[in-house]
Scaffold this motif. Structure first.
Motif, PDB file in Angstrom:
ATOM      1  N   GLY A 398       0.168   0.348 -24.821  1.00 27.73           N
ATOM      2  CA  GLY A 398       0.429  -1.018 -25.237  1.00 27.73           C
ATOM      3  C   GLY A 398       1.906  -1.375 -25.166  1.00 27.73           C
ATOM      4  N   ALA A 402       3.725  -4.048 -22.589  1.00 23.82           N
ATOM      5  CA  ALA A 402       4.476  -5.159 -23.185  1.00 23.82           C
ATOM      6  C   ALA A 402       5.920  -5.168 -22.687  1.00 23.82           C
ATOM      7  CB  ALA A 402       4.437  -5.060 -24.714  1.00 23.82           C
ATOM      8  N   THR A 405       6.039  -6.211 -19.037  1.00 21.53           N
ATOM      9  CA  THR A 405       5.811  -7.649 -18.912  1.00 21.53           C
ATOM     10  C   THR A 405       7.095  -8.418 -19.193  1.00 21.53           C
ATOM     11  OG1 THR A 405       3.490  -7.389 -19.570  1.00 21.53           O
ATOM     12  CG2 THR A 405       4.464  -9.597 -19.772  1.00 21.53           C
ATOM     13  N   ALA A 438      -4.989  -5.005 -21.132  1.00 19.62           N
ATOM     14  CA  ALA A 438      -3.553  -5.276 -21.075  1.00 19.62           C
ATOM     15  C   ALA A 438      -2.990  -4.937 -19.700  1.00 19.62           C
ATOM     16  CB  ALA A 438      -2.818  -4.487 -22.150  1.00 19.62           C
ATOM     17  N   ASP A 441      -4.141  -7.638 -17.280  1.00 22.29           N
ATOM     18  CA  ASP A 441      -3.338  -8.853 -17.465  1.00 22.29           C
ATOM     19  C   ASP A 441      -1.950  -8.683 -16.856  1.00 22.29           C
ATOM     20  OD1 ASP A 441      -5.447 -10.016 -18.779  1.00 22.29           O
ATOM     21  OD2 ASP A 441      -4.652  -9.647 -20.799  1.00 22.29           O
TER      22      ASP A 441
END
Length: 456
Positions: A398, A402, A405, A438, A441
């Motif tokens: 995760g 993150a 991104t 995730a 995405d």
């Protein structure tokens, strides 16, 4: 009249693994090293293969190109051209024999657009690089050319203009990547800087001018490297290295060798990267500042980490840290200012990532992201991607996604092939988690954010 196909040339090309386009590019590059621009294309090569004749000069360039590619001497007879006499050039003539030749090479290089040069992941042949590096290591300085009564005489204001322009292009490169500034820098160097090098000047002005020209040559190389044309970047690095011999600027010369190490390591040629980093250390010994020595040691650490040499990498990391502790900005040239604490920490994070030491990689990457100033936007994007990789190595998918991104979102304006590769490397790393929402995405976000405008 029917022509006999040139089987000897075809055999040499097959042995070298050279395509028509690849060999044509090599012939053009060889000619540029001699200060000549030729129009050799893949069509020219096909005509030679079909049995057409060749001019003596082109035969010499062809022989030199294949000699460098094969690592052995190629003669006229080997080429399959009867009745053509060529004067063979030694393997490794990338390092210009004279100032006039060096300026001719730079004039030719600055006429090349990176996007027009194919097969850009290919570095110069190891023989060429080794010969050039040895030449630089043992050469005596040329000294400035004598005042030949040139019609134009320049002063320190002209040098100051070059330095100011170089600082602007460096800032543009760090903020937006090599793709934003390379074309303008190439034009500026060819039309503004090269004429100055042929003008009249005092000893003080000439020393400063050639130093500034070598520094700008380094930026030309870095911008070509950043847009992904590694062959062209290699040529610029060697051309700039040759300029440092004029004024005996050993610190800049050693920095250029370190840059070549960085590039070789990026492309996976780890043995070459390690040798070039050591050449930087030895070539600048006694003539460089502690900050520069720290940079050279960090580049060696990067290469040894990529080779998974834990003992060697730890030694080089300790050397880099020890040298950096003695760094004094007052003694450093302006071009070295970017190598600050954040840059060193970022290098360490790369090393620990490659050594598969997630705890240290995570710690140093977090520090690098926190300390890197916004003016170094591309470096910050790199550090964020290393942080993302470090989170993944640490088992936190995760946090990894993150962070990646954020890096892509903040790095959308950076025109850098290197940044795109950081992103694609991360995508490959997390591909076992492809079913994770995730990760899906993130991949969708990358497709939109980093889409090639030509594909839209």
């Amino acid at each position: 009249m029917n022509r006999e196909p040139n089987h000897r040339l075809a055999a040499l090309m097959a042995d070298a693994g050279a395509s028509n386009k690849g060999l044509a590019r090599r012939v053009r590059d060889v000619a540029l090293r001699h200060g000549v621009r030729v129009g050799t294309t893949h069509v020219s090569v096909q005509r030679w293969l079909d049995g057409a004749g060749i001019q003596a000069d082109n035969a010499a360039y062809l022989a030199e190109a294949l000699s460098a590619k094969l690592g052995r001497r190629v003669t006229a007879s080997d080429l399959g051209f009867s009745g053509v006499t060529i004067n063979p050039s030694p393997i490794g003539t990338s390092y210009a024999a004279s100032l006039a030749e060096a300026l001719g090479v730079l004039d030719g290089l600055t006429q090349l657009r990176p996007e027009d040069e194919p097969f850009t992941d290919e570095l110069l042949h190891d023989n060429e690089v080794s010969s050039a590096v040895l030449s630089w290591l043992v050469a005596r300085p040329d000294g400035l050319p004598s005042d030949r009564g040139a019609p134009r005489r320049i002063g320190m204001r002209d040098v100051a203009a070059v330095r100011t322009a170089n600082a602007m292009f460096m800032r543009l490169d760090f903020l937006f990547g090599g793709g934003h500034g390379h074309a303008a820098l190439r034009h500026y160097f060819r039309h503004e800087v090269l004429p100055l090098l042929s003008a009249g000047y005092s000893e003080k002005v000439g020393q400063a001018l050639f130093t500034a020209a070598a520094e700008m040559g380094e930026v030309l190389a870095w911008t070509a490297y950043d847009v992904g044309n590694h062959h062209l970047a290699n040529r610029y690095l060697l051309a700039a290295l040759r300029l440092t011999q004029i004024t005996d600027d050993r610190m800049m010369g050693a920095a250029l060798l370190a840059n070549m190490s960085h590039q070789a390591n990026y492309l996976g040629d780890v043995p070459r990267a390690a040798r070039l980093a050591r050449a930087a250390v030895e070539g600048g010994r006694g003539r460089t500042t502690p900050r520069a020595q720290a940079m050279f040691a960090a580049h060696e650490a990067r290469a040894l980490s990529n080779a998974h040499d834990h003992v060697g990498a730890s030694r080089a990391l300790n050397e880099a840290e020890r040298h950096f502790e003695r760094a004094d900005s007052a003694t450093d040239p302006e071009w070295l200012a970017y190598f600050d604490e954040a840059e060193l920490i970022g290098e360490f994070s790369h090393c620990f990532r490659d050594l598969q030491r997630p705890a240290e990689s995570l710690r140093f990457a977090e520090l690098a992201v926190g300390k890197t100033e916004p003016q170094y936007a591309r470096t910050l994007a790199f550090c964020r991607m290393v942080l993302a990789q470090s989170h993944y190595l640490h088992g936190d998918v995760g946090a990894a996604v993150a962070t990646a991104t954020t890096a892509v979102r903040e790095g959308e304006s950076v025109q850098s092939a290197r940044f795109r590769r950081y992103v694609s490397d991360f995508q490959r790393q997390v591909s076992p988690q492809a079913s994770n929402s995730a990760v899906r995405d993130f991949n969708d976000h990358v497709r939109v954010a980093l889409a090639d405008p030509d594909d839209e």
